[in-house]
Design a protein around this motif. Structure first.
Motif, PDB file in Angstrom:
ATOM      1  N   ASP A  69       1.057  -0.985   0.053  1.00  0.00           N
ATOM      2  CA  ASP A  69      -0.096   0.006  -0.465  1.00  0.00           C
ATOM      3  C   ASP A  69       0.929   1.185   0.157  1.00  0.00           C
ATOM      4  O   ASP A  69       0.541   2.239  -0.334  1.00  0.00           O
ATOM      5  CB  ASP A  69      -1.242  -0.084   1.432  1.00  0.00           C
ATOM      6  N   GLU A  70       1.993   1.122   0.807  1.00  0.00           N
ATOM      7  CA  GLU A  70       2.679   2.621   1.147  1.00  0.00           C
ATOM      8  C   GLU A  70       4.514   1.974   0.984  1.00  0.00           C
ATOM      9  O   GLU A  70       4.595   0.853   1.498  1.00  0.00           O
ATOM     10  CB  GLU A  70       2.197   3.031   1.851  1.00  0.00           C
ATOM     11  N   VAL A  71       5.371   2.923  -0.009  1.00  0.00           N
ATOM     12  CA  VAL A  71       6.417   2.114   0.373  1.00  0.00           C
ATOM     13  C   VAL A  71       7.410   3.621   0.828  1.00  0.00           C
ATOM     14  O   VAL A  71       7.269   5.138   0.729  1.00  0.00           O
ATOM     15  CB  VAL A  71       6.773   2.303  -1.428  1.00  0.00           C
ATOM     16  N   VAL A  72       8.383   4.044   1.753  1.00  0.00           N
ATOM     17  CA  VAL A  72       8.865   5.221   2.635  1.00  0.00           C
ATOM     18  C   VAL A  72      10.574   4.357   1.726  1.00  0.00           C
ATOM     19  O   VAL A  72      10.722   2.968   1.337  1.00  0.00           O
ATOM     20  CB  VAL A  72       8.941   4.908   3.537  1.00  0.00           C
ATOM     21  N   SER A  73      11.583   5.079   1.847  1.00  0.00           N
ATOM     22  CA  SER A  73      13.412   5.064   2.385  1.00  0.00           C
ATOM     23  C   SER A  73      13.901   5.254   3.429  1.00  0.00           C
ATOM     24  O   SER A  73      13.340   5.188   4.636  1.00  0.00           O
ATOM     25  CB  SER A  73      13.592   5.872   1.423  1.00  0.00           C
ATOM     26  N   TYR A  74      14.107   4.327   3.713  1.00  0.00           N
ATOM     27  CA  TYR A  74      14.635   4.000   5.756  1.00  0.00           C
ATOM     28  C   TYR A  74      16.230   4.199   5.058  1.00  0.00           C
ATOM     29  O   TYR A  74      17.047   3.876   4.235  1.00  0.00           O
ATOM     30  CB  TYR A  74      14.160   3.265   6.490  1.00  0.00           C
ATOM     31  N   ARG A  75      17.377   4.752   6.273  1.00  0.00           N
ATOM     32  CA  ARG A  75      18.092   4.539   6.458  1.00  0.00           C
ATOM     33  C   ARG A  75      18.972   3.582   7.447  1.00  0.00           C
ATOM     34  O   ARG A  75      19.878   2.671   7.154  1.00  0.00           O
ATOM     35  CB  ARG A  75      19.201   6.286   6.730  1.00  0.00           C
ATOM     36  N   ASP A  76      17.895   4.009   8.642  1.00  0.00           N
ATOM     37  CA  ASP A  76      18.921   2.752  10.076  1.00  0.00           C
ATOM     38  C   ASP A  76      17.171   2.196  10.040  1.00  0.00           C
ATOM     39  O   ASP A  76      16.985   2.743  11.058  1.00  0.00           O
ATOM     40  CB  ASP A  76      19.397   3.572  10.757  1.00  0.00           C
ATOM     41  N   VAL A  77      17.348   0.697  10.323  1.00  0.00           N
ATOM     42  CA  VAL A  77      15.883   0.608  11.190  1.00  0.00           C
ATOM     43  C   VAL A  77      15.480   1.504  12.465  1.00  0.00           C
ATOM     44  O   VAL A  77      14.095   1.422  13.004  1.00  0.00           O
ATOM     45  CB  VAL A  77      16.067  -1.220  10.700  1.00  0.00           C
ATOM     46  N   ASN A  78      16.575   1.133  13.416  1.00  0.00           N
ATOM     47  CA  ASN A  78      15.639   2.216  14.335  1.00  0.00           C
ATOM     48  C   ASN A  78      15.482   3.056  14.083  1.00  0.00           C
ATOM     49  O   ASN A  78      14.257   3.487  15.530  1.00  0.00           O
ATOM     50  CB  ASN A  78      17.477   2.260  14.947  1.00  0.00           C
ATOM     51  N   ASP A  79      16.222   4.620  13.377  1.00  0.00           N
ATOM     52  CA  ASP A  79      15.432   5.173  12.957  1.00  0.00           C
ATOM     53  C   ASP A  79      14.220   5.053  12.375  1.00  0.00           C
ATOM     54  O   ASP A  79      12.874   5.427  12.558  1.00  0.00           O
ATOM     55  CB  ASP A  79      16.018   5.971  11.868  1.00  0.00           C
ATOM     56  N   ILE A  80      13.657   4.308  11.285  1.00  0.00           N
ATOM     57  CA  ILE A  80      12.660   3.804  10.409  1.00  0.00           C
ATOM     58  C   ILE A  80      11.325   3.825  11.675  1.00  0.00           C
ATOM     59  O   ILE A  80      10.187   3.861  11.168  1.00  0.00           O
ATOM     60  CB  ILE A  80      13.345   3.575   9.553  1.00  0.00           C
ATOM     61  N   VAL A  81      11.563   1.963  12.550  1.00  0.00           N
ATOM     62  CA  VAL A  81      10.327   2.346  13.063  1.00  0.00           C
ATOM     63  C   VAL A  81       9.973   3.552  14.345  1.00  0.00           C
ATOM     64  O   VAL A  81       8.509   3.188  14.472  1.00  0.00           O
ATOM     65  CB  VAL A  81      11.257   0.545  13.874  1.00  0.00           C
ATOM     66  N   ARG A  82      10.511   3.993  14.792  1.00  0.00           N
ATOM     67  CA  ARG A  82      10.078   5.197  15.598  1.00  0.00           C
ATOM     68  C   ARG A  82       9.584   6.425  13.967  1.00  0.00           C
ATOM     69  O   ARG A  82       8.681   7.086  15.102  1.00  0.00           O
ATOM     70  CB  ARG A  82      11.225   5.855  15.705  1.00  0.00           C
ATOM     71  N   GLU A  83       9.650   5.533  13.009  1.00  0.00           N
ATOM     72  CA  GLU A  83       9.157   7.215  12.227  1.00  0.00           C
ATOM     73  C   GLU A  83       7.643   6.866  11.538  1.00  0.00           C
ATOM     74  O   GLU A  83       6.693   7.919  11.379  1.00  0.00           O
ATOM     75  CB  GLU A  83      10.586   7.277  11.319  1.00  0.00           C
ATOM     76  N   VAL A  84       7.440   5.323  11.173  1.00  0.00           N
ATOM     77  CA  VAL A  84       6.210   5.187  10.598  1.00  0.00           C
ATOM     78  C   VAL A  84       5.297   4.460  11.572  1.00  0.00           C
ATOM     79  O   VAL A  84       5.980   3.915  12.825  1.00  0.00           O
ATOM     80  CB  VAL A  84       6.690   3.769  10.029  1.00  0.00           C
ATOM     81  N   ASP A  85       4.127   5.068  11.465  1.00  0.00           N
ATOM     82  CA  ASP A  85       2.820   4.642  12.573  1.00  0.00           C
ATOM     83  C   ASP A  85       2.949   2.638  12.064  1.00  0.00           C
ATOM     84  O   ASP A  85       1.951   2.715  10.681  1.00  0.00           O
ATOM     85  CB  ASP A  85       1.719   5.552  11.933  1.00  0.00           C
ATOM     86  N   PHE A  86       2.596   1.894  12.584  1.00  0.00           N
ATOM     87  CA  PHE A  86       2.137   0.590  12.350  1.00  0.00           C
ATOM     88  C   PHE A  86       2.393  -0.325  13.664  1.00  0.00           C
ATOM     89  O   PHE A  86       1.887   0.179  15.091  1.00  0.00           O
ATOM     90  CB  PHE A  86       3.388   0.295  11.551  1.00  0.00           C
ATOM     91  N   ASP A  87       1.509  -1.490  12.982  1.00  0.00           N
ATOM     92  CA  ASP A  87       0.989  -1.794  14.272  1.00  0.00           C
ATOM     93  C   ASP A  87       1.904  -3.154  14.548  1.00  0.00           C
ATOM     94  O   ASP A  87       1.840  -3.873  15.764  1.00  0.00           O
ATOM     95  CB  ASP A  87      -0.678  -2.104  14.436  1.00  0.00           C
ATOM     96  N   ILE A  88       2.126  -4.120  13.391  1.00  0.00           N
ATOM     97  CA  ILE A  88       2.587  -4.730  13.688  1.00  0.00           C
ATOM     98  C   ILE A  88       3.943  -4.992  12.293  1.00  0.00           C
ATOM     99  O   ILE A  88       3.800  -4.065  11.676  1.00  0.00           O
ATOM    100  CB  ILE A  88       2.452  -6.059  12.374  1.00  0.00           C
ATOM    101  N   PHE A  89       5.153  -5.280  13.082  1.00  0.00           N
ATOM    102  CA  PHE A  89       6.742  -5.109  12.801  1.00  0.00           C
ATOM    103  C   PHE A  89       6.977  -6.663  11.836  1.00  0.00           C
ATOM    104  O   PHE A  89       7.066  -7.960  13.072  1.00  0.00           O
ATOM    105  CB  PHE A  89       7.983  -4.939  13.922  1.00  0.00           C
ATOM    106  N   VAL A  90       6.861  -6.472  10.885  1.00  0.00           N
ATOM    107  CA  VAL A  90       7.557  -8.014  10.116  1.00  0.00           C
ATOM    108  C   VAL A  90       8.800  -8.046   9.514  1.00  0.00           C
ATOM    109  O   VAL A  90       9.273  -6.954   8.902  1.00  0.00           O
ATOM    110  CB  VAL A  90       6.433  -8.215   8.798  1.00  0.00           C
ATOM    111  N   VAL A  91      10.143  -9.085  10.065  1.00  0.00           N
ATOM    112  CA  VAL A  91      10.910  -9.366   9.499  1.00  0.00           C
ATOM    113  C   VAL A  91      10.823 -10.813   9.531  1.00  0.00           C
ATOM    114  O   VAL A  91      10.842 -12.002   9.489  1.00  0.00           O
ATOM    115  CB  VAL A  91      11.931  -9.282  10.724  1.00  0.00           C
TER     116      VAL A  91
END
Length: 137
Positions: A71-93
């Motif tokens: 549904d949506e695509v963003v770019s990121y540099r560091d996983v520690n930062d992006i999890v704090r910047e995106v609004d989500f409920d479930i993190f899939v790894v």
């Protein structure tokens, strides 16, 4: 504002292949809205110098966005930062996303009540394997 569960995953996605599409399909079924973060090329080059990316960040984002499960695509540099910047409920790894950055990001998610789901890789396919096959053609 998007209602329902928001699912989030991250990766490089250089040579988009069936394993990536399977990941997006399975992740999308966990919620109502799938956000995919594509790691920026200069960061990949710095931490994975052997990766030899084929596509730019923008091209990889374009291809990922073209997959109907995303549904949506963003770019990121560091996983520690992006999890704090995106609004989500479930993190899939994936099972191979285990370096310290992912461990910290996963702990941050758990500390905030976000669900973390580990999805298995699609057997028999990876970008590294695909590059090797192409090289040997």
């Amino acid at each position: 504002m998007i209602s329902g569960k928001r699912v989030f995953t991250v990766g490089v996605y250089d040579l988009l292949h069936i394993g990536h599409v399977h990941l997006f399909r399975r992740a999308s079924k966990l919620g109502d809205y799938l956000i995919v973060a594509v790691q920026e090329s200069d960061v990949v080059a710095r931490f994975k110098p052997d990766a030899n990316l084929v596509y730019s960040t923008e091209e990889r984002m374009y291809m990922v966005k073209a997959v109907r499960f995303v549904d949506e695509v963003v770019s990121y540099r560091d996983v520690n930062d992006i999890v704090r910047e995106v609004d989500f409920d479930i993190f899939v790894v994936g099972p191979d996303q285990t370096h310290s950055g992912f461990k910290n990001a996963i702990q941050w998610c758990r500390d905030r009540g976000k669900e973390v789901v580990v999805l298995p890789r699609t057997e028999g396919i990876s970008s590294s394997w695909l590059k090797e096959q192409i090289k040997n053609m």
